[in-house]
Design an enzyme around this catalytic site. Structure first.
Site, short mmCIF file in Angstrom:
data_model
loop_
_atom_site.label_atom_id
_atom_site.label_comp_id
_atom_site.label_asym_id
_atom_site.label_seq_id
_atom_site.Cartn_x
_atom_site.Cartn_y
_atom_site.Cartn_z
N SER A 98 -35.28 -17.37 84.05
CA SER A 98 -35.26 -16.78 82.72
C SER A 98 -35.34 -15.27 82.81
CB SER A 98 -36.44 -17.31 81.88
OG SER A 98 -36.54 -16.60 80.66
N TYR A 136 -44.82 -18.55 81.81
CA TYR A 136 -43.40 -18.90 81.90
C TYR A 136 -42.68 -17.98 82.88
CZ TYR A 136 -38.75 -20.01 79.92
OH TYR A 136 -37.45 -20.40 79.73
N LYS A 146 -40.85 -19.01 86.37
CA LYS A 146 -39.41 -18.80 86.49
C LYS A 146 -39.05 -17.89 87.67
CE LYS A 146 -37.73 -21.32 83.17
NZ LYS A 146 -36.96 -22.53 83.52
#
Length: 305
Positions: free
Chosen positions: A152, A165, A169
């Site tokens: 991401s 997150y 990632k």
């Protein structure tokens, strides 16, 4: 004739968003598809539902393709091994895994709970380990196979409120790189995609100002999950056998190849460095090459193509 004729593909998170569009496109391009989706909520806090995966599999079959469903979690290694066995039992082999399965537990880092950290790391990073580790020995025996993992821009560039997150990632980027390097001799490929697309994950991000609302509208109207699926499927094709170890961004109709961390500037001092001389000389010499703290919107301020 499709680019995946005769192939067997496992798609995780295949009940919604990018996973759904990827599973449908894989079938249209000739693959037999194992559609996996836990069927849980976006936060991953419930037991899940077999319905979403089976709905997509049924849609593939209704269109004349071949597909089976699976509703196990990518966080469970035994369950993932079961997905591999399901592919082999049903279709005789497995050629590619596409792994967009994911959850969000956003929050400012100074308020982030251990459970929110652990849950996101578990699904994204542990899940990516599980699906690659469970299949890599099969791919080595076959001397062919491909992984398409998902990173991401929250990790590559950064977004406030997504420390868990982003960490997961960026871990996936490193994982994919090593798999590609170690797999080269056995024709095993691994690449990662950072997608811009309107999905329920994007829809869950709070909009706090007018600029944010306008950005959400751009994503919703111009950056679709099916556009990401095109690259995911291309990366599984035999014709893409020279493509491995790369990081891509998909943004609308743009396919962007990212650089990877390499030295960009160095300074040396014959007599060696001290903390004070680093502060006085090294940092100022490098200052012009420092990266700013802007989020992904600062790198992509323009409308997608």
């Amino acid at each position: 004739m499709g680019v995946l004729d005769g192939k067997v593909v496992l798609v995780t998170g295949g009940g919604n968003g990018i996973g759904r569009e990827t599973a449908l496109l894989a079938a249209r391009e000739g693959a037999k598809v194992v559609v996996n989706d836990l069927g849980g909520s976006l936060s991953g806090g419930d037991e899940g539902d077999a319905g979403p995966a089976e709905k997509v599999a049924a849609e593939i079959r209704a269109a004349g393709g071949e597909a089976v469903s699976n509703s196990d979690s990518v966080t469970d290694m035994k369950a993932v091994q079961g997905m591999i066995e399901q592919a082999k039992d049903t279709y005789g082999t497995l050629d590619s895994i596409i792994n967009p399965a994911g959850i969000l537990r956003d929050g400012m880092f100074h308020k982030m709970s251990e459970s929110d950290w652990d849950s996101v790391i578990d699904v994204h990073l542990r899940g990516s380990f599980n699906v690659t580790r469970a299949a890599v020995e099969l791919f080595r025996e076959k001397e062919s196979g491909s992984f398409v993992l998902f990173t991401s821009t929250s990790g590559i560039i950064g977004n406030i409120g997504q420390a868990n997150y982003a960490a997961a990632k960026m871990g996936i980027v490193g994982l994919s790189r090593i798999i590609a390097m170690e797999g080269e001799r056995k024709n095993i490929r691994s690449n990662v995609i950072a997608p811009f697309a309107w999905t329920r994950m994007i829809a869950s991000i709070p909009v706090k100002d007018e600029a944010g609302a306008q950005r959400v509208e751009r994503i919703k109207n111009s950056m679709r999950a099916d556009q990401v699926a095109q690259l995911a499927i291309a990366l599984c094709a035999d014709k893409a056998k020279t493509v491995s170890g790369q990081i891509f961004i998909v943004r609308g109709n743009e396919v962007i190849l990212c650089d990877q961390p390499r030295p960009i500037k160095s300074v040396a001092r014959m007599e060696g460095w001290t903390p004070e001389s680093i502060i006085d000389q090294a940092f100022p010499a490098m200052q012009g090459s420092f990266f700013g703290l802007g989020a992904s919107a600062s790198v992509f301020p323009y409308d997608p193509v």
